[in-house]
Design an enzyme around this catalytic site. Structure first.
Site, mmCIF file in Angstrom:
data_model
loop_
_atom_site.group_PDB
_atom_site.id
_atom_site.type_symbol
_atom_site.label_atom_id
_atom_site.label_comp_id
_atom_site.label_asym_id
_atom_site.label_seq_id
_atom_site.Cartn_x
_atom_site.Cartn_y
_atom_site.Cartn_z
ATOM 1 N N GLU A 252 0.815 -1.215 0.000
ATOM 2 C CA GLU A 252 0.000 0.000 0.000
ATOM 3 C C GLU A 252 0.848 1.265 0.000
ATOM 4 O O GLU A 252 0.519 2.243 -0.676
ATOM 5 C CB GLU A 252 -0.947 -0.011 1.203
ATOM 6 C CG GLU A 252 -2.046 -1.060 1.126
ATOM 7 C CD GLU A 252 -2.935 -0.887 -0.093
ATOM 8 O OE1 GLU A 252 -3.086 0.260 -0.567
ATOM 9 O OE2 GLU A 252 -3.476 -1.889 -0.577
ATOM 10 N N HIS B 263 1.925 2.236 -3.496
ATOM 11 C CA HIS B 263 0.897 2.929 -4.293
ATOM 12 C C HIS B 263 0.954 4.428 -4.003
ATOM 13 O O HIS B 263 0.970 5.257 -4.923
ATOM 14 C CB HIS B 263 -0.500 2.407 -3.928
ATOM 15 C CG HIS B 263 -0.840 1.080 -4.511
ATOM 16 N ND1 HIS B 263 -0.753 0.806 -5.855
ATOM 17 C CD2 HIS B 263 -1.299 -0.058 -3.915
ATOM 18 C CE1 HIS B 263 -1.139 -0.447 -6.074
ATOM 19 N NE2 HIS B 263 -1.476 -0.990 -4.912
#
Length: 215
Positions: free
Chosen positions: A24, A27
């Protein structure tokens, strides 16, 4: 419960947290490189796992998989917020593809790195060495599984997002519209895959990659 069992559990939990939190963060980091500071402003570029934990995906699902003796564990963290309009404005649709694939790129890179470290690591009978061995092995397994899983072309997974942005670049609106229509049913589709023999087919690439990296 033996010391080895405890070592396995702890090593697996740490490897899972590294894999899903790193996924995550990447990203958000790649989006930040394209001018979107949404993740940074919300503190989601932090390596503090507490900021990324999703109670279901980070705790409940992995725990259930472990209890039922699943062959591997996977899970997810809270999605990092991304302003894709800013990313596209600064980096075009390929910038958006880069953001979509940043997480799986991290997962595969970490799996390869862990595999290389395993290749030169000599396990001994010491508990510390056993822990390092299991941690590296689980980093390979979990990161490959997460990488392959997230490449499935099912919304809202990364593979579907990458295909959507490539289709936008190529002006293939029928693909974009198809993925948008599937999005409300994405989680249902994933559940169906995971509880049927379809998962064996779709996870087959992960098995082959893991075998190659652990040889």
């Amino acid at each position: 419960m033996s010391e080895i069992d405890i070592i396995k559990i702890v090593a697996t939990a740490i490897a899972l947290i590294i894999a899903i939190v790193g996924h995550e963060i990447m990203h958000g980091y790649v989006a930040y490189r394209y001018g979107d500071d949404t993740a940074r402003l919300e503190g989601r570029l932090s390596i503090n796992p507490i900021k990324h934990i999703d109670p279901i995906g980070t705790v409940v699902v992995p725990a259930i998989l472990f209890i039922v003796g699943a062959p591997f564990l996977f899970g997810w963290a809270k999605p990092v917020p991304v302003n894709i309009v800013t990313v596209v404005r600064n980096g075009g649709y390929f910038g958006a593809v880069a953001v979509a694939l940043a997480g799986v790129t991290f997962n595969f890179a970490l799996a390869i790195a862990a595999s290389m470290m395993l290749g030169v690591y000599g396990i001994t009978n010491g508990l510390h060495e056993v822990f390092i061995f299991y941690l590296l092995a689980q980093l390979v397994i979990i990161n490959v599984v997460l990488g392959v899983f997230n490449l499935w072309p099912v919304p809202p997974l990364d593979g579907a997002n990458a295909i959507k942005y490539i289709a936008m670049y190529l002006n293939l609106q029928w693909i974009v519209q198809l993925l948008q229509k599937l999005e409300p049913y994405g989680m249902v589709i994933l559940v169906v895959i995971l509880i049927t023999p379809l998962k064996t087919i779709l996870f087959a690439p992960a098995i082959y990659i893991i075998q190659a990296l652990l040889l």
